[in-house]
Design a protein around this motif. Structure first.
Motif, PDB file in Angstrom:
ATOM      1  N   ALA A 184      65.925  93.491 -28.770  1.00  3.41           N
ATOM      2  CA  ALA A 184      65.536  94.842 -29.183  1.00  3.41           C
ATOM      3  C   ALA A 184      66.690  95.505 -29.913  1.00  3.41           C
ATOM      4  O   ALA A 184      67.861  95.264 -29.616  1.00  3.41           O
ATOM      5  N   SER A 185      66.334  96.348 -30.886  1.00  4.63           N
ATOM      6  CA  SER A 185      67.355  97.105 -31.612  1.00  4.63           C
ATOM      7  C   SER A 185      66.865  98.525 -31.835  1.00  4.63           C
ATOM      8  O   SER A 185      65.677  98.824 -31.728  1.00  4.63           O
ATOM      9  N   ILE A 186      67.816  99.400 -32.135  1.00  2.00           N
ATOM     10  CA  ILE A 186      67.503 100.784 -32.501  1.00  2.00           C
ATOM     11  C   ILE A 186      68.161 101.069 -33.842  1.00  2.00           C
ATOM     12  O   ILE A 186      69.134 100.420 -34.218  1.00  2.00           O
ATOM     13  N   ALA A 187      67.610 102.052 -34.578  1.00  6.32           N
ATOM     14  CA  ALA A 187      68.107 102.331 -35.934  1.00  6.32           C
ATOM     15  C   ALA A 187      68.408 103.821 -36.113  1.00  6.32           C
ATOM     16  O   ALA A 187      67.735 104.501 -36.894  1.00  6.32           O
ATOM     17  N   PRO A 188      69.428 104.324 -35.418  1.00  2.00           N
ATOM     18  CA  PRO A 188      69.770 105.739 -35.556  1.00  2.00           C
ATOM     19  C   PRO A 188      70.576 106.015 -36.813  1.00  2.00           C
ATOM     20  O   PRO A 188      71.008 105.090 -37.517  1.00  2.00           O
ATOM     21  N   TYR A 189      70.751 107.294 -37.108  1.00  2.00           N
ATOM     22  CA  TYR A 189      71.701 107.694 -38.146  1.00  2.00           C
ATOM     23  C   TYR A 189      72.291 109.039 -37.782  1.00  2.00           C
ATOM     24  O   TYR A 189      71.837 109.721 -36.848  1.00  2.00           O
ATOM     25  N   ASN A 190      73.339 109.428 -38.495  1.00  5.15           N
ATOM     26  CA  ASN A 190      74.145 110.585 -38.111  1.00  5.15           C
ATOM     27  C   ASN A 190      73.484 111.882 -38.551  1.00  5.15           C
ATOM     28  O   ASN A 190      73.790 112.427 -39.607  1.00  5.15           O
ATOM     29  N   ASP A 191      72.568 112.374 -37.736  1.00  6.62           N
ATOM     30  CA  ASP A 191      71.851 113.610 -38.012  1.00  6.62           C
ATOM     31  C   ASP A 191      71.623 114.316 -36.681  1.00  6.62           C
ATOM     32  O   ASP A 191      71.234 113.679 -35.688  1.00  6.62           O
ATOM     33  N   ASP A 192      71.828 115.621 -36.660  1.00  7.50           N
ATOM     34  CA  ASP A 192      71.734 116.379 -35.413  1.00  7.50           C
ATOM     35  C   ASP A 192      70.332 116.396 -34.820  1.00  7.50           C
ATOM     36  O   ASP A 192      70.170 116.672 -33.622  1.00  7.50           O
ATOM     37  N   SER A 193      69.313 116.115 -35.624  1.00  9.64           N
ATOM     38  CA  SER A 193      67.951 116.076 -35.098  1.00  9.64           C
ATOM     39  C   SER A 193      67.539 114.670 -34.674  1.00  9.64           C
ATOM     40  O   SER A 193      66.483 114.483 -34.064  1.00  9.64           O
ATOM     41  N   VAL A 194      68.372 113.689 -34.995  1.00  7.13           N
ATOM     42  CA  VAL A 194      68.047 112.288 -34.710  1.00  7.13           C
ATOM     43  C   VAL A 194      68.947 111.692 -33.639  1.00  7.13           C
ATOM     44  O   VAL A 194      68.479 111.138 -32.635  1.00  7.13           O
ATOM     45  N   GLN A 195      70.244 111.823 -33.830  1.00  6.63           N
ATOM     46  CA  GLN A 195      71.215 111.153 -32.971  1.00  6.63           C
ATOM     47  C   GLN A 195      71.057 111.479 -31.482  1.00  6.63           C
ATOM     48  O   GLN A 195      71.159 110.571 -30.643  1.00  6.63           O
ATOM     49  N   PRO A 196      70.797 112.739 -31.087  1.00 10.27           N
ATOM     50  CA  PRO A 196      70.668 113.027 -29.658  1.00 10.27           C
ATOM     51  C   PRO A 196      69.572 112.222 -28.963  1.00 10.27           C
ATOM     52  O   PRO A 196      69.711 111.868 -27.788  1.00 10.27           O
ATOM     53  N   HIS A 197      68.491 111.919 -29.672  1.00  8.46           N
ATOM     54  CA  HIS A 197      67.414 111.137 -29.068  1.00  8.46           C
ATOM     55  C   HIS A 197      67.877 109.716 -28.766  1.00  8.46           C
ATOM     56  O   HIS A 197      67.617 109.186 -27.671  1.00  8.46           O
TER      57      HIS A 197
END
Length: 303
Positions: A184-197
């Motif tokens: 399994a992998s996750i694909a986050p990016y550096n955004d205040d509405s995304v990263q916290p999740h």
């Protein structure tokens, strides 16, 4: 085993054995991953060059829990449907590429940015109902397409970070326990509405996540090599203990591009034992240029 070890309780011996190697020393990897199928450009698995000396993951993009209405797509609370290019990336195509290339595995990515030019939102009604629906629908898709893994790429949310963490974490647990997904992998990016999740998910269920496909191409396109390495260290700290993969886009997005020093940055990470792998967004965009940078990435990893 020497006599001094015999006096040590068995549980403690196991603990010592597990941690006798330095866990802080990272290891390089030969993992190359590429998203494919999101843009309907007719790209096929066989179009993409595959170096036999790397571990190669295709990531089908995307499975989405939305209706397929072209005018008003709406959330289905975990009832996922296939939205990648099913004509050119069919179940038989998956079986064929894996047969011809034993080093290839195929995963599917969930969510993505948009559907019919509208944002895809993570929008569960309840944790239990979403997990139940997602497990059943994704199991069917995985079996039909002979898939190996799962990737999480939600980028818009109608739920708080803790709800996201519980839904995705429980889903990953059930998929792995039942042999539906081996990685399994996750694909986050550096955004205040995304990263916290994603950080909430990592804190509670990070042990179920094998790779972090961090979208470094979401940074500004003026990114320098030194800035890129700083960003990598920051995200390596955020997802401490995980395998954070570096990335670039071939769609004209930002970040450190191959033309401006991406491979030099990779060589520096590799010399420090920190190059856990490379992924690219996306094969659909790379086709027009003959997958030039995919070839270079795999050559670098294979050396």
């Amino acid at each position: 085993m020497n006599s001094s070890m015999l006096a040590v309780p068995l549980v403690l011996q196991i603990f010592i054995a597990l941690f006798s190697s330095n866990p802080g020393v990272a290891a390089n990897s030969k993992l190359f991953r590429e998203y494919i199928g999101a843009e309907g450009k007719g790209v096929t698995f066989s179009d993409v060059p595959i170096n036999q000396e790397v571990d190669f993951h295709f990531i089908l993009s995307f499975a989405i829990d939305y209706t397929n209405s072209s005018s008003h797509p709406s959330s289905t609370n975990g009832d996922f449907r296939v939205y990648w290019d099913r004509e050119n990336l069919s179940a038989s195509h998956v079986s064929s590429i894996k047969t011809r290339h034993p080093n290839v595995k195929v995963a599917m990515s969930l969510g993505g940015d948009t559907i019919n030019d509208k944002h895809v939102f993570f929008s569960p009604k309840t944790i239990n109902s979403w997990v139940r629906n997602a497990f059943h629908s994704l199991t069917e898709i995985s079996k039909q397409y002979h898939l190996d893994g799962i990737d999480i790429d939600y980028e818009h949310f109608h739920a708080d970070p803790d709800t996201f963490a519980e839904c995705i974490g429980q889903l990953l647990l059930f998929l792995k326990q039942n042999g539906v997904a081996s990685f399994a992998s996750i694909a986050p990016y550096n955004d205040d509405s995304v990263q916290p999740h994603y950080l909430a998910l990592w804190r509670k269920y990070g042990h179920l996540i094998d790779y972090v496909n961090f979208q470094f191409y979401a940074y500004d396109n003026s990114t320098t090599i030194s800035q890129f390495l700083q960003y990598f260290d920051e995200q390596n700290s955020n997802y401490r203990g995980g395998k954070v993969l570096v990335s670039f886009g071939t769609d004209g997005s930002g970040g450190l591009s191959p033309e401006n020093g991406f491979f030099e940055a990779c060589r520096r990470l590799k010399s420090d034992g920190k190059l856990h792998g490379i992924f690219v967004w996306s094969a659909d965009d790379s086709k027009k240029d003959g997958f030039h940078y995919e070839k270079s990435s795999q050559t670098l990893l294979a050396k």
